[in-house]
Scaffold this motif. Structure first.
Motif, PDB file in Angstrom:
ATOM      1  N   GLY A  24       0.820  -1.204   0.000  1.00 15.04           N
ATOM      2  CA  GLY A  24       0.000   0.000   0.000  1.00 15.04           C
ATOM      3  C   GLY A  24       0.850   1.247   0.000  1.00 15.04           C
ATOM      4  O   GLY A  24       2.077   1.199  -0.020  1.00 15.04           O
ATOM      5  N   ARG A  25       0.178   2.348   0.052  1.00 22.73           N
ATOM      6  CA  ARG A  25       0.843   3.649   0.019  1.00 22.73           C
ATOM      7  C   ARG A  25       1.231   4.104   1.421  1.00 22.73           C
ATOM      8  O   ARG A  25       0.663   3.658   2.410  1.00 22.73           O
ATOM      9  CB  ARG A  25      -0.100   4.683  -0.598  1.00 22.73           C
ATOM     10  CG  ARG A  25      -0.499   4.364  -2.023  1.00 22.73           C
ATOM     11  CD  ARG A  25      -1.588   5.323  -2.499  1.00 22.73           C
ATOM     12  NE  ARG A  25      -2.107   4.942  -3.790  1.00 22.73           N
ATOM     13  CZ  ARG A  25      -1.611   5.332  -4.953  1.00 22.73           C
ATOM     14  NH1 ARG A  25      -0.563   6.119  -4.982  1.00 22.73           N
ATOM     15  NH2 ARG A  25      -2.163   4.941  -6.078  1.00 22.73           N
ATOM     16  N   ASP A  56       3.525   6.325  -4.287  1.00 24.39           N
ATOM     17  CA  ASP A  56       2.916   5.392  -5.227  1.00 24.39           C
ATOM     18  C   ASP A  56       2.766   4.055  -4.498  1.00 24.39           C
ATOM     19  O   ASP A  56       3.229   3.892  -3.369  1.00 24.39           O
ATOM     20  CB  ASP A  56       3.797   5.255  -6.472  1.00 24.39           C
ATOM     21  CG  ASP A  56       5.193   4.757  -6.125  1.00 24.39           C
ATOM     22  OD1 ASP A  56       5.581   3.725  -6.674  1.00 24.39           O
ATOM     23  OD2 ASP A  56       5.876   5.385  -5.293  1.00 24.39           O
ATOM     24  N   GLU A  57       2.131   3.090  -5.134  1.00 16.85           N
ATOM     25  CA  GLU A  57       1.887   1.802  -4.482  1.00 16.85           C
ATOM     26  C   GLU A  57       3.168   1.026  -4.191  1.00 16.85           C
ATOM     27  O   GLU A  57       3.201   0.204  -3.286  1.00 16.85           O
ATOM     28  CB  GLU A  57       0.928   0.961  -5.324  1.00 16.85           C
ATOM     29  CG  GLU A  57      -0.468   1.554  -5.343  1.00 16.85           C
ATOM     30  CD  GLU A  57      -1.380   0.894  -6.342  1.00 16.85           C
ATOM     31  OE1 GLU A  57      -0.891   0.219  -7.273  1.00 16.85           O
ATOM     32  OE2 GLU A  57      -2.605   1.058  -6.199  1.00 16.85           O
ATOM     33  N   GLN A  84       5.834   2.455  -3.127  1.00 18.24           N
ATOM     34  CA  GLN A  84       6.499   3.279  -2.108  1.00 18.24           C
ATOM     35  C   GLN A  84       7.866   3.764  -2.557  1.00 18.24           C
ATOM     36  O   GLN A  84       8.829   3.777  -1.789  1.00 18.24           O
ATOM     37  CB  GLN A  84       6.585   2.515  -0.778  1.00 18.24           C
ATOM     38  CG  GLN A  84       5.238   2.158  -0.210  1.00 18.24           C
ATOM     39  CD  GLN A  84       5.314   1.427   1.103  1.00 18.24           C
ATOM     40  OE1 GLN A  84       6.374   1.237   1.681  1.00 18.24           O
ATOM     41  NE2 GLN A  84       4.160   1.011   1.607  1.00 18.24           N
ATOM     42  N   GLU A 108      -8.071   3.760  -1.524  1.00 17.00           N
ATOM     43  CA  GLU A 108      -6.666   3.376  -1.670  1.00 17.00           C
ATOM     44  C   GLU A 108      -6.196   2.620  -0.437  1.00 17.00           C
ATOM     45  O   GLU A 108      -6.646   2.890   0.672  1.00 17.00           O
ATOM     46  CB  GLU A 108      -5.782   4.619  -1.845  1.00 17.00           C
ATOM     47  CG  GLU A 108      -6.089   5.455  -3.071  1.00 17.00           C
ATOM     48  CD  GLU A 108      -5.650   4.826  -4.369  1.00 17.00           C
ATOM     49  OE1 GLU A 108      -4.847   3.866  -4.339  1.00 17.00           O
ATOM     50  OE2 GLU A 108      -6.093   5.303  -5.417  1.00 17.00           O
ATOM     51  N   THR A 109      -5.253   1.715  -0.639  1.00 18.67           N
ATOM     52  CA  THR A 109      -4.651   1.000   0.476  1.00 18.67           C
ATOM     53  C   THR A 109      -3.511   1.848   1.031  1.00 18.67           C
ATOM     54  O   THR A 109      -2.598   2.233   0.302  1.00 18.67           O
ATOM     55  CB  THR A 109      -4.100  -0.364   0.019  1.00 18.67           C
ATOM     56  OG1 THR A 109      -5.170  -1.108  -0.551  1.00 18.67           O
ATOM     57  CG2 THR A 109      -3.496  -1.132   1.181  1.00 18.67           C
TER      58      THR A 109
END
Length: 136
Positions: free
Chosen positions: A2-3, A20-21, A23, A48-49
């Motif tokens: 996740g972010r 971003d996803e 990281q 978003e996660t």
């Protein structure tokens, strides 16, 4: 993965930055009115996660916490009650506002846009996030 979401907490406005996803890249997301911050965060994590919140830790030159830490502690308590499953890390935010303003000058942003305090808050959140990522 996740972010990571960074918060430059202020009593009026709060700057927010996100990775971003993967990281890898930190980017400014927005600035929200602080009274709307928890609502914004709840809506954001629905879409978003987010693996972690990174929140600025305001310190004085002598390494003691600044007066604004009282407000941040109240917010942290509310955040943990509202979104208990996302961990929080703190990052020293000394000089982020000054660095953000200098970054705006160096980037050629017009004097009128540099007066936009919301933009400074967003850039400050990005600097907090980049600082955290660099130290990992």
């Amino acid at each position: 993965m996740g972010r990571l979401l960074a918060i430059d907490y202020g009593t009026k406005r709060t700057g927010i930055a996100i990775t971003d996803e993967m990281q890898i890249i930190a980017s400014g997301l927005t600035t929200v009115e602080t009274k709307e911050l928890l609502i914004f965060l709840k809506k954001y994590i629905e879409k978003e996660t987010v693996d972690m919140f990174i929140i600025g830790l305001p310190k004085q030159m002598d390494n003691t916490v600044s007066e604004s830490e009282v407000h941040i502690q109240k917010f942290l308590k509310q955040l943990k009650q509202t979104i208990p499953n996302i961990p929080v890390e703190r990052v020293d935010e000394r000089f982020t506002s000054k660095i953000a303003f200098q970054t705006m000058i160096d980037s050629g942003i017009s004097k009128k846009r540099r007066q936009n305090k919301a933009l400074i808050d967003e850039i400050s959140a990005t600097l907090i996030l980049q600082s955290y990522m660099s130290n990992q």
